[in-house]
Scaffold this motif. Structure first.
Motif, PDB file in Angstrom:
ATOM      1  N   ASN A   8       0.796  -1.225   0.000  1.00  0.00           N
ATOM      2  CA  ASN A   8       0.000   0.000   0.000  1.00  0.00           C
ATOM      3  C   ASN A   8       0.828   1.274   0.000  1.00  0.00           C
ATOM      4  O   ASN A   8       0.305   2.349   0.239  1.00  0.00           O
ATOM      5  CB  ASN A   8      -0.933   0.009   1.224  1.00  0.00           C
ATOM      6  N   ARG A   9       2.083   1.177  -0.272  1.00  0.00           N
ATOM      7  CA  ARG A   9       2.951   2.353  -0.248  1.00  0.00           C
ATOM      8  C   ARG A   9       2.783   3.156  -1.543  1.00  0.00           C
ATOM      9  O   ARG A   9       2.806   2.610  -2.630  1.00  0.00           O
ATOM     10  CB  ARG A   9       4.393   1.920  -0.095  1.00  0.00           C
ATOM     11  N   ARG A  10       2.615   4.479  -1.375  1.00  0.00           N
ATOM     12  CA  ARG A  10       2.487   5.348  -2.551  1.00  0.00           C
ATOM     13  C   ARG A  10       3.811   5.448  -3.293  1.00  0.00           C
ATOM     14  O   ARG A  10       4.870   5.396  -2.685  1.00  0.00           O
ATOM     15  CB  ARG A  10       2.103   6.761  -2.125  1.00  0.00           C
ATOM     16  N   VAL A  11       3.736   5.627  -4.586  1.00  0.00           N
ATOM     17  CA  VAL A  11       4.927   5.879  -5.382  1.00  0.00           C
ATOM     18  C   VAL A  11       5.189   7.380  -5.319  1.00  0.00           C
ATOM     19  O   VAL A  11       4.316   8.188  -5.629  1.00  0.00           O
ATOM     20  CB  VAL A  11       4.723   5.436  -6.843  1.00  0.00           C
ATOM     21  N   ILE A  12       6.372   7.735  -4.879  1.00  0.00           N
ATOM     22  CA  ILE A  12       6.721   9.141  -4.728  1.00  0.00           C
ATOM     23  C   ILE A  12       7.631   9.529  -5.883  1.00  0.00           C
ATOM     24  O   ILE A  12       8.678   8.932  -6.087  1.00  0.00           O
ATOM     25  CB  ILE A  12       7.434   9.390  -3.379  1.00  0.00           C
ATOM     26  N   SER A  13       7.216  10.528  -6.630  1.00  0.00           N
ATOM     27  CA  SER A  13       8.066  11.015  -7.705  1.00  0.00           C
ATOM     28  C   SER A  13       8.724  12.317  -7.254  1.00  0.00           C
ATOM     29  O   SER A  13       8.218  13.011  -6.376  1.00  0.00           O
ATOM     30  CB  SER A  13       7.256  11.237  -8.982  1.00  0.00           C
ATOM     31  N   TYR A  14       9.844  12.634  -7.869  1.00  0.00           N
ATOM     32  CA  TYR A  14      10.593  13.810  -7.475  1.00  0.00           C
ATOM     33  C   TYR A  14       9.931  15.069  -8.031  1.00  0.00           C
ATOM     34  O   TYR A  14       9.643  15.163  -9.217  1.00  0.00           O
ATOM     35  CB  TYR A  14      12.040  13.714  -7.977  1.00  0.00           C
ATOM     36  N   VAL A  15       9.713  16.046  -7.180  1.00  0.00           N
ATOM     37  CA  VAL A  15       9.222  17.358  -7.585  1.00  0.00           C
ATOM     38  C   VAL A  15      10.355  18.342  -7.320  1.00  0.00           C
ATOM     39  O   VAL A  15      10.810  18.467  -6.181  1.00  0.00           O
ATOM     40  CB  VAL A  15       7.964  17.764  -6.785  1.00  0.00           C
ATOM     41  N   PRO A  16      10.840  19.014  -8.366  1.00  0.00           N
ATOM     42  CA  PRO A  16      11.966  19.937  -8.158  1.00  0.00           C
ATOM     43  C   PRO A  16      11.635  21.018  -7.143  1.00  0.00           C
ATOM     44  O   PRO A  16      10.535  21.557  -7.126  1.00  0.00           O
ATOM     45  CB  PRO A  16      12.188  20.547  -9.544  1.00  0.00           C
ATOM     46  N   ARG A  17      12.577  21.305  -6.285  1.00  0.00           N
ATOM     47  CA  ARG A  17      12.398  22.349  -5.281  1.00  0.00           C
ATOM     48  C   ARG A  17      12.591  23.715  -5.924  1.00  0.00           C
ATOM     49  O   ARG A  17      13.355  23.866  -6.863  1.00  0.00           O
ATOM     50  CB  ARG A  17      13.423  22.172  -4.162  1.00  0.00           C
ATOM     51  N   VAL A  18      11.887  24.693  -5.393  1.00  0.00           N
ATOM     52  CA  VAL A  18      12.051  26.068  -5.857  1.00  0.00           C
ATOM     53  C   VAL A  18      12.750  26.839  -4.749  1.00  0.00           C
ATOM     54  O   VAL A  18      12.312  26.828  -3.601  1.00  0.00           O
ATOM     55  CB  VAL A  18      10.681  26.700  -6.183  1.00  0.00           C
ATOM     56  N   GLU A  19      13.863  27.485  -5.095  1.00  0.00           N
ATOM     57  CA  GLU A  19      14.655  28.199  -4.105  1.00  0.00           C
ATOM     58  C   GLU A  19      15.005  29.581  -4.634  1.00  0.00           C
ATOM     59  O   GLU A  19      15.088  29.777  -5.846  1.00  0.00           O
ATOM     60  CB  GLU A  19      15.940  27.422  -3.799  1.00  0.00           C
ATOM     61  N   PRO A  20      15.225  30.545  -3.744  1.00  0.00           N
ATOM     62  CA  PRO A  20      15.571  31.892  -4.206  1.00  0.00           C
ATOM     63  C   PRO A  20      16.970  31.982  -4.812  1.00  0.00           C
ATOM     64  O   PRO A  20      17.221  32.807  -5.666  1.00  0.00           O
ATOM     65  CB  PRO A  20      15.473  32.747  -2.939  1.00  0.00           C
TER      66      PRO A  20
ATOM     67  N   ALA B  63      22.079  20.559  -9.715  1.00  0.00           N
ATOM     68  CA  ALA B  63      21.925  21.610 -10.717  1.00  0.00           C
ATOM     69  C   ALA B  63      20.879  22.607 -10.244  1.00  0.00           C
ATOM     70  O   ALA B  63      19.877  22.230  -9.640  1.00  0.00           O
ATOM     71  CB  ALA B  63      21.510  21.006 -12.048  1.00  0.00           C
ATOM     72  N   PHE B  64      21.153  23.873 -10.490  1.00  0.00           N
ATOM     73  CA  PHE B  64      20.198  24.944 -10.212  1.00  0.00           C
ATOM     74  C   PHE B  64      19.918  25.663 -11.527  1.00  0.00           C
ATOM     75  O   PHE B  64      20.846  26.145 -12.178  1.00  0.00           O
ATOM     76  CB  PHE B  64      20.770  25.943  -9.196  1.00  0.00           C
ATOM     77  N   VAL B  65      18.634  25.719 -11.921  1.00  0.00           N
ATOM     78  CA  VAL B  65      18.244  26.376 -13.166  1.00  0.00           C
ATOM     79  C   VAL B  65      17.355  27.558 -12.816  1.00  0.00           C
ATOM     80  O   VAL B  65      16.347  27.398 -12.121  1.00  0.00           O
ATOM     81  CB  VAL B  65      17.497  25.395 -14.102  1.00  0.00           C
ATOM     82  N   LEU B  66      17.724  28.745 -13.286  1.00  0.00           N
ATOM     83  CA  LEU B  66      16.951  29.944 -13.015  1.00  0.00           C
ATOM     84  C   LEU B  66      15.697  29.942 -13.882  1.00  0.00           C
ATOM     85  O   LEU B  66      15.769  29.887 -15.107  1.00  0.00           O
ATOM     86  CB  LEU B  66      17.780  31.202 -13.292  1.00  0.00           C
ATOM     87  N   MET B  67      14.534  29.987 -13.214  1.00  0.00           N
ATOM     88  CA  MET B  67      13.253  30.014 -13.915  1.00  0.00           C
ATOM     89  C   MET B  67      12.456  31.193 -13.367  1.00  0.00           C
ATOM     90  O   MET B  67      11.938  31.122 -12.253  1.00  0.00           O
ATOM     91  CB  MET B  67      12.502  28.712 -13.692  1.00  0.00           C
TER      92      MET B  67
ATOM     93  N   ARG C  37      15.249  26.397  -9.824  1.00  0.00           N
ATOM     94  CA  ARG C  37      14.730  25.045  -9.653  1.00  0.00           C
ATOM     95  C   ARG C  37      15.916  24.148  -9.368  1.00  0.00           C
ATOM     96  O   ARG C  37      16.907  24.168 -10.078  1.00  0.00           O
ATOM     97  CB  ARG C  37      13.993  24.582 -10.908  1.00  0.00           C
ATOM     98  N   ARG C  38      15.804  23.343  -8.307  1.00  0.00           N
ATOM     99  CA  ARG C  38      16.908  22.486  -7.867  1.00  0.00           C
ATOM    100  C   ARG C  38      16.666  21.046  -8.297  1.00  0.00           C
ATOM    101  O   ARG C  38      15.580  20.511  -8.149  1.00  0.00           O
ATOM    102  CB  ARG C  38      17.026  22.555  -6.349  1.00  0.00           C
ATOM    103  N   SER C  39      17.712  20.423  -8.778  1.00  0.00           N
ATOM    104  CA  SER C  39      17.631  19.027  -9.218  1.00  0.00           C
ATOM    105  C   SER C  39      17.767  18.087  -8.025  1.00  0.00           C
ATOM    106  O   SER C  39      18.149  18.501  -6.935  1.00  0.00           O
ATOM    107  CB  SER C  39      18.764  18.729 -10.200  1.00  0.00           C
ATOM    108  N   PRO C  40      17.491  16.795  -8.249  1.00  0.00           N
ATOM    109  CA  PRO C  40      17.881  15.821  -7.227  1.00  0.00           C
ATOM    110  C   PRO C  40      19.412  15.745  -7.182  1.00  0.00           C
ATOM    111  O   PRO C  40      20.085  16.312  -8.042  1.00  0.00           O
ATOM    112  CB  PRO C  40      17.266  14.510  -7.730  1.00  0.00           C
TER     113      PRO C  40
END
Length: 84
Positions: free
Chosen positions: A13-25, A49-53, A58-61
Motif C-alpha cells: 500500500n505504499r504510494r509511489v513518490i516522484s521527485y518534484v523539483p524544489r524552488v529556491e531563491p 543543478a540549479f536552473v533559473l526560472m 529550480r533544484r535538481s535531485p
C-alpha cells in the motif's frame, strides 16, 4: 519454513513518490560552483543543478557525477523552453 513469518517482497500500500523539483531563491551559500559546468554546484559531496526560472531557481535531485546534473539542467531548459 513458515510462510506467515516471511516478509513480503514489497510494501503493497505504499504510494509511489516522484521527485518534484524544489524552488529556491538562490543556490545556498555553502554550495561550491563546479568549474566547466554551467548549472552544476557541489553540495555536501554530491552534485546538484540549479536552473533559473523566472525569479527562482529550480533544484535538481542529487547526482554522483556532475555530467548527470548538467544533463538534468539541459533537459529542464528544453522542457520549459528557457532562452539563454
Amino acid at each position: 519454513m513458515n510462510q506467515s513469518l516471511m516478509k513480503p517482497f514489497r510494501q503493497q500500500n505504499r504510494r509511489v513518490i516522484s521527485y518534484v523539483p524544489r524552488v529556491e531563491p538562490a543556490p545556498p551559500d555553502h554550495a561550491l560552483k563546479v568549474d566547466g559546468f554551467r548549472d552544476v554546484w557541489q553540495l555536501r559531496g554530491k552534485y546538484v543543478a540549479f536552473v533559473l526560472m523566472g525569479e527562482h531557481f529550480r533544484r535538481s535531485p542529487t547526482f554522483t557525477v556532475p555530467e548527470s546534473a548538467q544533463r538534468w539542467a539541459t533537459q529542464i531548459r528544453q522542457d520549459e523552453d528557457i532562452q539563454d
